[in-house]
Scaffold this motif. Structure first.
Motif, mmCIF file in Angstrom:
data_model
loop_
_atom_site.group_PDB
_atom_site.id
_atom_site.type_symbol
_atom_site.label_atom_id
_atom_site.label_comp_id
_atom_site.label_asym_id
_atom_site.label_seq_id
_atom_site.Cartn_x
_atom_site.Cartn_y
_atom_site.Cartn_z
ATOM 1 N N UNK A 9 46.278 41.397 37.265
ATOM 2 C CA UNK A 9 46.106 42.269 38.434
ATOM 3 C C UNK A 9 44.849 43.108 38.233
ATOM 4 N N UNK A 10 43.842 42.957 39.109
ATOM 5 C CA UNK A 10 42.588 43.698 38.923
ATOM 6 C C UNK A 10 42.735 45.204 39.050
ATOM 7 N N UNK A 11 43.694 45.687 39.863
ATOM 8 C CA UNK A 11 43.856 47.119 40.071
ATOM 9 C C UNK A 11 43.074 47.621 41.270
ATOM 10 N N UNK A 12 42.570 48.833 41.184
ATOM 11 C CA UNK A 12 41.841 49.449 42.295
ATOM 12 C C UNK A 12 40.648 48.576 42.696
ATOM 13 N N UNK A 19 35.322 43.328 38.785
ATOM 14 C CA UNK A 19 34.209 42.737 38.038
ATOM 15 C C UNK A 19 34.610 42.433 36.597
ATOM 16 N N UNK A 20 35.528 43.235 36.028
ATOM 17 C CA UNK A 20 36.010 42.927 34.687
ATOM 18 C C UNK A 20 36.815 41.631 34.687
ATOM 19 N N UNK A 21 37.567 41.401 35.770
ATOM 20 C CA UNK A 21 38.330 40.151 35.876
ATOM 21 C C UNK A 21 37.387 38.949 35.998
ATOM 22 N N UNK A 22 36.290 39.129 36.707
ATOM 23 C CA UNK A 22 35.300 38.046 36.809
ATOM 24 C C UNK A 22 34.728 37.745 35.430
ATOM 25 N N UNK A 23 34.421 38.775 34.668
ATOM 26 C CA UNK A 23 33.902 38.550 33.308
ATOM 27 C C UNK A 23 34.966 37.892 32.427
ATOM 28 N N UNK A 24 36.205 38.305 32.577
ATOM 29 C CA UNK A 24 37.279 37.684 31.805
ATOM 30 C C UNK A 24 37.389 36.198 32.125
ATOM 31 N N UNK A 114 44.641 45.705 35.303
ATOM 32 C CA UNK A 114 43.436 46.522 35.304
ATOM 33 C C UNK A 114 43.757 47.947 35.722
ATOM 34 N N UNK A 115 42.740 48.791 35.836
ATOM 35 C CA UNK A 115 42.967 50.211 36.118
ATOM 36 C C UNK A 115 43.247 50.477 37.589
ATOM 37 N N UNK A 116 44.148 51.400 37.853
ATOM 38 C CA UNK A 116 44.452 51.826 39.216
ATOM 39 C C UNK A 116 44.073 53.301 39.374
ATOM 40 N N UNK A 117 43.958 53.731 40.638
ATOM 41 C CA UNK A 117 43.554 55.105 40.940
ATOM 42 C C UNK A 117 44.758 55.842 41.510
ATOM 43 N N UNK A 290 42.898 50.340 28.622
ATOM 44 C CA UNK A 290 43.071 51.748 28.269
ATOM 45 C C UNK A 290 41.893 52.565 28.806
ATOM 46 N N UNK A 291 41.623 52.398 30.081
ATOM 47 C CA UNK A 291 40.578 53.218 30.713
ATOM 48 C C UNK A 291 40.855 53.281 32.209
ATOM 49 N N UNK A 292 40.133 54.140 32.885
ATOM 50 C CA UNK A 292 40.339 54.324 34.313
ATOM 51 C C UNK A 292 39.495 53.396 35.161
ATOM 52 N N UNK A 293 39.453 53.711 36.442
ATOM 53 C CA UNK A 293 38.780 52.849 37.412
ATOM 54 C C UNK A 293 37.263 52.930 37.338
ATOM 55 N N UNK A 294 36.726 53.989 36.712
ATOM 56 C CA UNK A 294 35.271 54.141 36.536
ATOM 57 C C UNK A 294 34.529 53.905 37.848
ATOM 58 N N UNK A 295 34.912 54.639 38.878
ATOM 59 C CA UNK A 295 34.291 54.459 40.190
ATOM 60 C C UNK A 295 32.776 54.652 40.133
#
Length: 329
Positions: A9-12, A19-24, A114-117, A290-295
């Motif tokens: 689940x990519x999250x927010x 983009x992290x899921x694309x890299x994964x 992934x991270x959610x907001x 272990x990090x946030x959404x980094x908007x």
């Protein structure tokens, strides 16, 4: 065993998760991935990164780099990197619940998130305190939040509570449940036959023999004595300011902290980029970044994917660990 089947689940959608899921998806992998999310958001993330991404049939997840099986959960509005939209809160929650439901049905072996907001979800009209709590309610299980990296595993007796409420929440019943879940998970998911768990005190210096608080004497010490009689290897209660010294940590398989900011700052300092958030006690392994959404980083192509990589690898190892335990039983 066959390749572990992981739900992702990519999250927010406006954060770095897509983009992290694309890299994964670009990595060679020994596990099959099925994402639960919006196809346009993932394709847009891939285009911004200049990376190939083929979204494939969710009924046939594969391990080929550059591909990602997708179960569509469409956003209400097109996502704009860096601008979280409460209108998409329902899609974020539905993706989490749908993926977890697939795990409960046995369609997937584990869940990576992934991270959610949180604020945006609540602004969208959905009461939400955290994904750990959401998945625990769905499964009807007592769970424990544990964060881990290559240095230390830290589980929490309490999670998202105001500090003034923590002391009242440290009861023998709560600690007993947390220790039971943690002990079982270390054996089942991590293959540690006889784990050693360090338990921190609540107060400075673990109460200083009652001079700095009575919780250690009245609650923690009697509970630890009871659980030792039942066969657990428990150390403590320990002062939190010295429990994380490297020489001591080498003797422990996990640390149980009494509250969120007692244990997690040390873990994050010791290796934030590789740290993962694990929900213990669910019928399936669940591992999150272990990090946030980094908007502020979203859409710029500079977000570090290390935590998501570690989450997927850890989840796959936990799936295999459970399978090995079942094979021995």
């Amino acid at each position: 065993m066959r390749a572990p089947r992981l739900a992702l689940v990519p999250g927010e959608p406006a954060g770095v998760g897509p983009e992290l899921c694309v890299r994964l998806a670009q990595r060679p992998r020994d596990h099959a991935l099925t994402a639960f999310g919006d196809p346009d958001t993932l394709r847009d993330a891939a285009a911004r990164l200049g990376l190939p991404l083929e979204l494939t049939d969710p009924r046939d997840p594969g391990t080929t780099p550059g591909t990602l099986a997708l179960q569509e959960v469409r956003n209400a509005r097109a996502a704009s990197p860096g601008r979280a939209d409460p209108a998409n809160a329902r899609a974020v929650i539905d993706a989490l619940l749908d993926a977890a439901a697939g795990c409960l049905r046995g369609e997937f072996d584990g869940l990576v998130t992934g991270p959610v907001h949180k604020a945006t979800i609540n602004e969208g009209g959905i009461a939400y305190t955290g994904t750990t709590e959401l998945l625990a309610d769905q499964a009807g299980r007592e769970v424990v939040m544990m964060l881990a990296n290559d240095i230390v595993r830290v589980a929490l007796a309490t999670t998202h509570l105001p500090l003034r409420d923590v002391a009242d929440a440290i009861t023998a019943e709560r600690l007993a449940r947390r220790l039971d879940v943690l002990h079982q998970a270390l054996r089942q998911d991590f293959g540690i036959a006889d784990p050693v768990i360090a338990v921190l005190g609540l107060n400075p210096h673990a109460g200083e023999a009652g001079h700095l608080g009575q919780e250690e004497i009245e609650v923690i010490e009697p509970l630890l004595a009871e659980r030792r009689e039942a066969g657990m290897r428990l150390v403590g209660p320990l002062p939190a300011d010295t429990a994380f010294l490297p020489g001591k940590l080498r003797s422990f398989d996990a640390v149980l902290a009494m509250y969120h900011d007692q244990g997690l700052p040390v873990l994050k300092y010791s290796g934030f980029e590789q740290a993962v958030n694990i929900t213990l006690g669910l019928p399936y392994p669940r591992v999150a970044v272990d990090h946030g959404t980094a908007l502020d980083l979203a859409g710029r192509g500079i977000a570090d994917p290390s935590s998501l990589f570690a989450a997927a690898d850890t989840c796959a190892r936990m799936v295999r660990g459970r399978a090995a335990v079942r094979g021995r039983s």
